[in-house]
Design a protein around this motif. Sequence first.
Motif, mmCIF file in Angstrom:
data_model
loop_
_atom_site.group_PDB
_atom_site.id
_atom_site.type_symbol
_atom_site.label_atom_id
_atom_site.label_comp_id
_atom_site.label_asym_id
_atom_site.label_seq_id
_atom_site.Cartn_x
_atom_site.Cartn_y
_atom_site.Cartn_z
ATOM 1 N N PRO A 140 7.961 1.085 16.005
ATOM 2 C CA PRO A 140 7.506 1.559 17.225
ATOM 3 C C PRO A 140 8.884 1.687 18.336
ATOM 4 N N LEU A 141 8.900 2.490 19.193
ATOM 5 C CA LEU A 141 9.867 2.527 20.312
ATOM 6 C C LEU A 141 9.266 1.704 21.306
ATOM 7 N N LEU A 142 9.781 0.809 21.686
ATOM 8 C CA LEU A 142 9.483 -0.235 22.693
ATOM 9 C C LEU A 142 10.501 -0.576 23.882
ATOM 10 N N PRO A 143 10.094 -1.170 24.822
ATOM 11 C CA PRO A 143 11.393 -1.309 25.977
ATOM 12 C C PRO A 143 12.453 -2.262 25.458
ATOM 13 N N TRP A 144 12.137 -3.086 24.153
ATOM 14 C CA TRP A 144 13.143 -3.790 23.808
ATOM 15 C C TRP A 144 13.488 -3.456 22.331
ATOM 16 N N LEU A 145 12.866 -2.564 21.699
ATOM 17 C CA LEU A 145 13.234 -1.972 20.655
ATOM 18 C C LEU A 145 13.609 -0.609 20.570
ATOM 19 N N ILE A 146 14.905 -0.147 20.088
ATOM 20 C CA ILE A 146 15.186 1.349 20.268
ATOM 21 C C ILE A 146 15.338 1.965 18.858
ATOM 22 N N THR A 147 14.656 2.941 18.758
ATOM 23 C CA THR A 147 14.633 3.656 17.253
ATOM 24 C C THR A 147 15.157 4.969 17.538
ATOM 25 N N PRO A 148 15.591 5.947 16.295
ATOM 26 C CA PRO A 148 16.125 7.136 16.260
ATOM 27 C C PRO A 148 15.037 8.133 17.060
ATOM 28 N N TYR A 149 15.532 9.035 17.605
ATOM 29 C CA TYR A 149 14.815 10.238 18.189
ATOM 30 C C TYR A 149 14.202 10.930 16.907
ATOM 31 N N GLN A 150 12.865 11.172 16.931
ATOM 32 C CA GLN A 150 12.105 12.081 15.691
ATOM 33 C C GLN A 150 12.099 13.569 15.849
ATOM 34 N N GLY A 151 12.028 14.240 15.127
ATOM 35 C CA GLY A 151 12.090 15.745 15.269
ATOM 36 C C GLY A 151 13.091 16.479 14.397
ATOM 37 N N LYS A 152 12.938 17.650 14.307
ATOM 38 C CA LYS A 152 14.164 18.442 13.449
ATOM 39 C C LYS A 152 14.993 19.387 14.313
ATOM 40 N N GLN A 153 14.182 19.609 15.594
ATOM 41 C CA GLN A 153 14.976 20.560 16.673
ATOM 42 C C GLN A 153 15.543 19.558 17.724
ATOM 43 N N LEU A 154 16.462 18.742 17.361
ATOM 44 C CA LEU A 154 17.040 17.761 18.495
ATOM 45 C C LEU A 154 18.326 18.352 18.731
#
Length: 387
Positions: A264-278
């Motif tokens: 999960p994207l959390l205030p202390w855990l950063i994950t990549p952006y999701q989606g194809k149209q970035l």
Amino acid sequence: MAPLRGNKKKRKVENNEEEEEDNSMVSGSSPEDGSAKWWDALSKKIAGNPDDFKSTFNMSRKTFDYICSLVKDHMTAKTHFAFINGKPMSLHDQVALALRRLGTGNSLISIGESFGTHHSTVSQVTWRFVEAIEQSGTHHIQWPTTNQELTEIKRKFEKIRGLPNCCGAIDTTHITMLLTSSDREADSWVDRKGAHSMVLQAVVDPDLRFRDIVTGWPGKMTDSSVLENSTFFQLCQNGERLKKSEQDEEEKITEYIIGDYGFPLLPWLITPYQGKQLTETKTEFNQRVIATHLVAEKALTRLKEGWRMIRGDMWRPDKHKLPRFIFVCCILHNIVIDMSEEGDDDDVGGLTCSVDHDPGYRQEVCEAVDKNGSLLRDELCAYFSGR
């Protein structure tokens, strides 16, 4: 095998030096020449490359001796073990046997045959070793205890692909098991691939060292579920582990760790952006996160390569003891790193290499997004765009 007592019979003069050497090894205080003779004798028995200590145990002699010093008190305090010919096993012998069992993943029978002892002795010695490492080696897995240590970790992470204030990378892997239909709990361990497995979650630093691990949960649990059931999660949620720190005078970026799409994207855990149209900016940011996250993937790959007992399908393991075996393998992984010297070829280089510590398991996708986590990710992304 029954415990062996000290032999009180008189010894021949010509055998005196040899037997004193054996006794010194049992006490863990053998001199360098005695230690060399021990290795020469053992190398004639065991499989692999008998002339190369490091290729046999995946560590240097210095590291091996350090491990012996860690486990000495526990492994020599109780029962003493012996080879089939009746000769007592020295401390070195026992540690070597346990490391071969954990390092190769070979069966108890094959390890016993190569060492000249019964398979039940292999099992007992290995478990004694696991208990000893748990008792004396847990300090090798811990979150940074000083600001200086954490600052150095951030510096090394930033050096990879520029991420500021990054304190770790998190990932999971599956320890697969072969369970039979007679096992009443077998269905509880079926994962999304249809195999039986136990999951290991690890937070890794830029030197591939494990800083926090969680294991024991069934492999069918998602990455986010394992995380949310961990003490690490609670500490971070409560602000006791990752805190705010100033990036410059105008903005503040919290300390954080990075994960892949399964978290999960959390205030202390950063994950990549999701989606194809970035946007181009978001795509570039994702590349930075993914490239930096490779430290976690490489650490888990190295763990399974170095300690192959947990790499392949384990035949009907004791599911209550397995988490402890996994934990000890993680400790040993860290000890090898902690004992490495500058110039060793086991450095962090080559992060662009292909790694797959979890073959057959498809990438999970977690869509949970915390608003503050989204704000931090956008702030980081903007940091790289120069806005």
